[in-house]
Design an enzyme around this catalytic site. Structure first.
Site, PDB file in Angstrom:
ATOM      1  N   HIS A   1      -3.310 -38.496  10.234  1.00  0.00           N
ATOM      2  CA  HIS A   1      -1.844 -39.250  10.502  1.00  0.00           C
ATOM      3  C   HIS A   1      -1.327 -38.348  11.549  1.00  0.00           C
ATOM      4  CE1 HIS A   1      -3.347 -42.631   8.343  1.00  0.00           C
ATOM      5  NE2 HIS A   1      -4.012 -41.734   8.107  1.00  0.00           N
TER       6      HIS A   1
ATOM      7  N   GLU B   1      -4.497 -11.668  13.738  1.00  0.00           N
ATOM      8  CA  GLU B   1      -4.331 -10.276  13.861  1.00  0.00           C
ATOM      9  C   GLU B   1      -5.573  -9.851  13.994  1.00  0.00           C
ATOM     10  OE1 GLU B   1      -1.134  -9.264  10.782  1.00  0.00           O
ATOM     11  OE2 GLU B   1      -2.809  -8.434   9.958  1.00  0.00           O
TER      12      GLU B   1
ATOM     13  N   GLY C   1      -4.898  -4.831   5.056  1.00  0.00           N
ATOM     14  CA  GLY C   1      -4.226  -5.837   4.932  1.00  0.00           C
ATOM     15  C   GLY C   1      -5.416  -7.586   4.955  1.00  0.00           C
ATOM     16  N   ARG C   2      -5.636  -7.729   5.977  1.00  0.00           N
ATOM     17  CA  ARG C   2      -6.258  -9.334   5.663  1.00  0.00           C
ATOM     18  C   ARG C   2      -7.521  -9.408   5.004  1.00  0.00           C
ATOM     19  NH1 ARG C   2      -5.301  -6.931  10.402  1.00  0.00           N
ATOM     20  NH2 ARG C   2      -6.740  -6.439  12.164  1.00  0.00           N
TER      21      ARG C   2
ATOM     22  N   LYS D   1       8.668  -4.821  14.261  1.00  0.00           N
ATOM     23  CA  LYS D   1       9.515  -4.183  12.508  1.00  0.00           C
ATOM     24  C   LYS D   1      10.946  -2.841  13.286  1.00  0.00           C
ATOM     25  CE  LYS D   1       5.922  -4.581   9.267  1.00  0.00           C
ATOM     26  NZ  LYS D   1       4.477  -3.756   9.316  1.00  0.00           N
TER      27      LYS D   1
ATOM     28  N   LYS E   1       0.698  -1.243   0.406  1.00  0.00           N
ATOM     29  CA  LYS E   1      -0.144  -0.025  -0.120  1.00  0.00           C
ATOM     30  C   LYS E   1       1.354   1.090  -0.202  1.00  0.00           C
ATOM     31  CE  LYS E   1      -3.801   0.221   2.038  1.00  0.00           C
ATOM     32  NZ  LYS E   1      -4.568   0.314   3.742  1.00  0.00           N
TER      33      LYS E   1
ATOM     34  N   GLU F   1       9.967  -5.921   3.529  1.00  0.00           N
ATOM     35  CA  GLU F   1      10.561  -7.094   3.321  1.00  0.00           C
ATOM     36  C   GLU F   1      10.117  -7.166   2.003  1.00  0.00           C
ATOM     37  OE1 GLU F   1       8.887  -7.498   7.781  1.00  0.00           O
ATOM     38  OE2 GLU F   1       8.805  -6.791   5.971  1.00  0.00           O
TER      39      GLU F   1
END
Length: 513
Positions: A366, A335, A249-250, A476, A189, A195
């Site tokens: 399993h 979050e 964002g999510r 961060k 954005k 990152e």
């Protein structure tokens, strides 16, 4: 009633007894929303408990806060923003007002730009590989949906998703890429996420080394709101697709963040995906609490977290295409509601968001199902499955769904074995079964929206802001401080700024890098 009174509610009998004494619960505790059939009959639930939970939802202001969200009010109080992700999937001609402006026309203007671009890429035989570079919501949403909707993907195009700042992530993608046939989408954005920009600069250098500086304009596009930084990077701002600060964002896969997905499945299928979201949005907005599927499921989660002390929730899709869905829900839920400070700025005195985890069936059977069946911790489960597969191997699919149904039954009812205690299955393990005819773009949109609204309702009842994420900021900030200490000269290291353990780690890395 309030949250503190949940622990005073009577504990329902074992599920075996509940089904024996209430033969109608298997029909009464099944609801439909869109194409989804939601069976919550195998929960520790009676009509009295459900009534108390719905009363708690009402007194907590679930309806009022839902209506405030759909009215464009600034319910993200920490950032003084509206929460408008539902506007991203409204049909053309709808109205969603934020700060006096109907934002739906702007949403469809961006969708139209995305559609035109996606069609150009899909028609260009020289592009065969799309690489989405983002992190968090700018990665998990499109990456999950791309995997889920593989049956709808363009046969020529493949997508890769780079998110981790660990160089191994982008190295693996570039090792299998051809510069001349690769399109990069940089999704950030602010165009400042460290990152994402680190990975984007690496991809840019790789491309320039092979094709020259002029290739950047033809092989990079951006999903961002920062035209200046996008241009500085060398991307043509005509190929910049925007979104808005009222999109978290999510919650952004239905926005321009989904550009890679639109390229992969095509604009028509992407709009079916959006229509699926909208179907559940309409249900959530209009249905009374007692028949409102996201509300009922949310309140079951509140009952378990605050009444019965169940701390985790497993999401177990019996569909390999949904392998990334639990990871997507981890961000969406944890979050959003992993908060210890309430909307009033005070520390809450109750548990909030659950720990969400899961893997596709039958692999999980399993691995961790032993704990779910016979462990000392009770783990509520959501099973997800489909009547028809998106492949031609019917025998496989029959066996897969047989396992889903059997696991739901076994968890709920168990099997007594007094003679061999290690073979005794206690049962009474609550689970929801969510099924649809087939995993399509519309159905995936419905599933995502269902969980979004569950998170909203629970955040309201817990009194937290589901739409900020300050908890990610401190790490961060400290990482930006530590990085030059790791890579600079001796004077760059500032031992006075850290504790003894952190200083030892910095010294170790400097000596061994």
């Amino acid at each position: 009633m309030d949250l503190a009174q949940l622990s005073d509610l009577p504990r329902p009998a074992h599920l075996r007894e509940l089904f024996a004494t209430d033969p109608g619960r298997a029909e009464r505790y099944v609801k439909h929303v869109g194409d989804l059939r939601v069976d919550y009959s195998k929960h520790r639930l009676t009509d009295d408990v459900l009534g108390a939970l719905l009363d708690l939802a009402h007194t907590s202001g679930v309806e009022a806060r839902r209506d405030a969200m759909f009215a464009g009010e600034h319910i993200n109080v920490a950032e003084d923003r509206a929460v408008g992700h539902v506007a991203l999937r409204m049909p053309r001609g709808s109205e969603f007002m934020i700060d006096g402006e109907n934002v739906v026309p702007d949403v469809h203007a961006v969708l139209d730009e995305m559609s035109a671009f996606a069609e150009r890429v899909r028609a260009d035989p020289t592009i065969t590989h799309v690489v989405n570079i983002g992190i968090g919501g700018s990665d998990l949403g499109p990456a999950m949906a791309y995997e889920a909707l593989q049956a709808a993907r363009h046969p020529r195009l493949r997508c890769s998703f780079v998110s981790n700042v660990d160089g191994a992530d982008i190295a693996a993608v570039l090792a299998d890429a051809d510069p001349a046939s690769t399109l990069f989408i940089v999704a950030s954005k602010t165009f400042g996420t460290i990152e994402t920009l680190t990975n984007a600069r690496t991809a840019r250098a790789w491309l320039v080394d092979a094709l020259g500086e002029q290739a950047v304009r033809d092989h990079f596009v951006a999903v961002s709101t920062n035209a200046e930084r996008v241009a500085e990077f060398g991307i043509d701002t005509a190929n910049m697709f925007g979104f808005w600060d009222w999109v978290g964002g999510r919650y952004s896969v239905a926005s321009a963040i989904g550009l890679s997905l639109m390229i992969a499945i095509g604009p028509a299928a992407f709009r079916e995906f959006l229509a699926g979201f909208h179907t559940v949005d309409v249900h959530f907005r209009s249905e009374p609490l007692a028949s409102n599927v996201p509300v009922v499921l949310a309140m079951l989660g509140v009952w378990y977290a605050n009444g019965l002390g169940f701390d985790t929730k497993a999401v177990l899709p019996y569909a390999q295409e949904l392998a990334r869905f639990p990871a997507y829900l981890q961000q969406l839920d944890m979050e959003s509601n992993g908060k210890s400070v309430g909307l009033d700025g005070m520390r809450v005195d109750h548990h909030t968001g659950p720990i969400v985890w899961g893997e596709p069936g039958t692999n999980g059977q399993h691995a961790f199902y032993q704990l779910i069946h016979q462990g000392t911790r009770v783990v509520p489960v959501d099973f997800i499955g489909f009547a028809r597969a998106n492949h031609r191997y019917q025998q496989h699919h029959d066996l897969l769904i047989a396992n889903l149904i059997a696991q739901s039954e076994a968890l709920a009812f168990g099997r007594a074995n007094a003679a061999e205690p290690h073979r005794h299955f206690e049962g009474n393990r609550p689970n929801t079964v969510i099924v649809a005819e087939q995993l399509t773009p519309a159905v995936l949109g419905q599933l995502i929206a269902l969980y979004e609204h569950i998170v909203h309702v629970q955040g309201t009842v817990w009194g937290v802001n589901s739409y900020d994420q300050w908890g990610v900021e401190l790490g961060k900030e400290l990482a930006n401080q530590v990085t030059p200490e790791l890579t600079g000269d001796d004077d760059a290291h500032r031992p006075d700024a850290h504790d003894a353990s952190t200083n030892a780690l910095i010294d170790w890395y400097r000596n061994n890098r």
